[in-house]
Scaffold this active site. Structure first.
Site, PDB file in Angstrom:
ATOM      1  N   ASN A 122      23.753  62.368 -42.760  1.00 52.71           N
ATOM      2  CA  ASN A 122      23.369  61.486 -43.859  1.00 52.71           C
ATOM      3  C   ASN A 122      22.895  62.369 -45.008  1.00 52.71           C
ATOM      4  O   ASN A 122      21.797  62.918 -44.959  1.00 52.71           O
ATOM      5  CB  ASN A 122      22.247  60.544 -43.389  1.00 52.71           C
ATOM      6  CG  ASN A 122      21.724  59.668 -44.510  1.00 52.71           C
ATOM      7  OD1 ASN A 122      22.282  59.641 -45.616  1.00 52.71           O
ATOM      8  ND2 ASN A 122      20.647  58.945 -44.245  1.00 52.71           N
ATOM      9  N   LYS A 146      22.088  61.531 -47.893  1.00 53.03           N
ATOM     10  CA  LYS A 146      21.128  60.842 -48.769  1.00 53.03           C
ATOM     11  C   LYS A 146      21.532  61.072 -50.240  1.00 53.03           C
ATOM     12  O   LYS A 146      22.727  61.205 -50.522  1.00 53.03           O
ATOM     13  CB  LYS A 146      19.697  61.286 -48.451  1.00 53.03           C
ATOM     14  CG  LYS A 146      19.388  61.142 -46.951  1.00 53.03           C
ATOM     15  CD  LYS A 146      17.945  61.248 -46.594  1.00 53.03           C
ATOM     16  CE  LYS A 146      17.787  61.080 -45.098  1.00 53.03           C
ATOM     17  NZ  LYS A 146      16.403  61.063 -44.638  1.00 53.03           N
ATOM     18  N   HIS A 200      18.737  51.766 -43.112  1.00 52.14           N
ATOM     19  CA  HIS A 200      17.967  53.016 -43.050  1.00 52.14           C
ATOM     20  C   HIS A 200      16.530  52.721 -43.500  1.00 52.14           C
ATOM     21  O   HIS A 200      16.310  51.909 -44.396  1.00 52.14           O
ATOM     22  CB  HIS A 200      18.614  54.079 -43.951  1.00 52.14           C
ATOM     23  CG  HIS A 200      18.043  55.442 -43.700  1.00 52.14           C
ATOM     24  ND1 HIS A 200      16.824  55.827 -44.214  1.00 52.14           N
ATOM     25  CD2 HIS A 200      18.480  56.486 -42.956  1.00 52.14           C
ATOM     26  CE1 HIS A 200      16.551  57.066 -43.796  1.00 52.14           C
ATOM     27  NE2 HIS A 200      17.548  57.478 -43.027  1.00 52.14           N
ATOM     28  N   GLU A 205      14.570  54.261 -45.328  1.00 56.39           N
ATOM     29  CA  GLU A 205      14.314  54.478 -46.764  1.00 56.39           C
ATOM     30  C   GLU A 205      14.745  53.257 -47.573  1.00 56.39           C
ATOM     31  O   GLU A 205      14.158  52.949 -48.607  1.00 56.39           O
ATOM     32  CB  GLU A 205      15.026  55.764 -47.224  1.00 56.39           C
ATOM     33  CG  GLU A 205      14.303  57.006 -46.703  1.00 56.39           C
ATOM     34  CD  GLU A 205      15.185  58.207 -46.443  1.00 56.39           C
ATOM     35  OE1 GLU A 205      16.319  58.262 -46.944  1.00 56.39           O
ATOM     36  OE2 GLU A 205      14.721  59.106 -45.700  1.00 56.39           O
ATOM     37  N   GLU A 234      15.547  55.920 -35.494  1.00 58.28           N
ATOM     38  CA  GLU A 234      14.961  56.931 -36.373  1.00 58.28           C
ATOM     39  C   GLU A 234      13.488  56.606 -36.579  1.00 58.28           C
ATOM     40  O   GLU A 234      13.154  55.776 -37.452  1.00 58.28           O
ATOM     41  CB  GLU A 234      15.673  56.943 -37.724  1.00 58.28           C
ATOM     42  CG  GLU A 234      17.140  57.289 -37.651  1.00 58.28           C
ATOM     43  CD  GLU A 234      17.637  57.905 -38.954  1.00 58.28           C
ATOM     44  OE1 GLU A 234      18.174  59.011 -38.902  1.00 58.28           O
ATOM     45  OE2 GLU A 234      17.469  57.288 -40.027  1.00 58.28           O
ATOM     46  N   GLY A 256      12.345  63.727 -42.048  1.00 59.77           N
ATOM     47  CA  GLY A 256      12.045  64.676 -43.118  1.00 59.77           C
ATOM     48  C   GLY A 256      10.667  65.312 -43.003  1.00 59.77           C
ATOM     49  O   GLY A 256      10.188  65.941 -43.947  1.00 59.77           O
ATOM     50  N   SER A 289      14.301  64.748 -38.096  1.00 55.43           N
ATOM     51  CA  SER A 289      14.047  66.191 -37.969  1.00 55.43           C
ATOM     52  C   SER A 289      14.817  66.829 -36.821  1.00 55.43           C
ATOM     53  O   SER A 289      14.317  67.733 -36.139  1.00 55.43           O
ATOM     54  CB  SER A 289      12.544  66.464 -37.843  1.00 55.43           C
ATOM     55  OG  SER A 289      11.866  66.017 -38.993  1.00 55.43           O
TER      56      SER A 289
END
Ligand code: 13P
Length: 254
Positions: free
Chosen positions: A9, A11, A98, A100, A170, A176, A216
């Site tokens: 991904n 992003k 996702h 985010e 996730e 991250g 991660s």
């Protein structure tokens, strides 16, 4: 048999030239080094999809995906991209839900249910993400959170549609941050997810659903995570932006 998959991904990173360069680097490495049956997906910004589709060589194990799509078929939604546009650009997959997007764009489970419908209707395969926040993990509510995310957005699908989904667990606290879920923590949730699917759709469908881990994941921790019985690959953020790291993660999945 369920598929083993590693998806990158990207992003909101890389301009077009950088994206094509990275994509070609990944393809070149895979051509020489990929021995197993892993499938590999690169989820780029939508604006790059068609150029990547044109850059695809005959490495049949590499596919392209988008990171989001709008829930409507088409219409007056300035700035948005539809599932049909994504499919026509040459993509096969799309990430839906996702964290985010849930966080920064307030995407709710009912909206994600619509996005899953539109995605499937247009022949795209969804990579449907779920995961708890640190607060929810520390508060001990994470099983309830995961169950709610899955059932509210995806359990309206019938079995033949559900069989097309890839799920990605996730944990938000691992994205991250450099904090990875331990293989045991991730396996516990993956098994929980698979059992929810068993209850709803039966054992054989659940056995065939690919459930990815994301958060991660890197070349050092990938093999241990992928060795867990219910972890069928990874959804990779930061490490998918470096061809060497991404390919090493793919090779850790056998
Ligand atoms: P990182 O691998 O950078 O933690 O990101 C994971 C992710 O969000 C993939 O969708």
């Amino acid at each position: 048999m369920r598929k083993n998959i590693v998806a990158g991904n990207w992003k909101m990173n890389l301009d077009l030239e950088q994206g094509i360069h990275l994509f070609n680097e990944i393809q070149d490495l895979l051509k020489v080094e990929l021995r197993g049956e892993q499938e590999v997906i690169v989820c780029s910004p939508s604006i790059h999809l068609n150029s990547l589709a044109k850059a695809l060589n005959d490495t049949s194990k590499l596919s392209i995906g988008a990171q989001n799509c709008h829930q409507a078929e088409n219409g007056a939604y300035t700035g948005e991209v539809s599932a049909q546009m994504i499919a026509s650009a040459g993509a096969k997959y799309v990430i839906i839900g996702h964290s985010e997007r849930r966080l920064y764009f307030s995407e709710s489970s009912s909206l994600l249910a619509q996005k899953l419908d539109t995605t499937l209707k247009n022949g795209l395969l969804p990579i449907f993400c779920i995961g708890e926040t640190l607060e929810q993990r520390n508060g001990g509510t994470y099983f309830d959170v995961i169950k709610e995310q899955i059932s509210e957005a995806s359990f309206h699908l019938d079995g033949s549609e559900y069989g097309k989904l890839i799920l990605a667990y996730e944990p938000v606290w691992a994205i991250g941050t450099g904090l990875t879920a331990s293989p045991e923590q991730a396996q516990e949730i993956h098994l929980f997810i698979r059992n929810l699917i068993v209850e709803k759709y039966g054992q054989s469908l659940a056995e065939n659903i690919t459930i990815l881990y994301g958060g991660s994941c890197n070349p050092k921790n990938a093999a241990e995570l992928f060795a867990q019985p219910d972890i069928d690959g990874g959804l990779i953020g930061g490490a998918s932006l470096k061809a060497r790291d991404f390919v090493d993660i793919i090779k850790a999945l056998n």
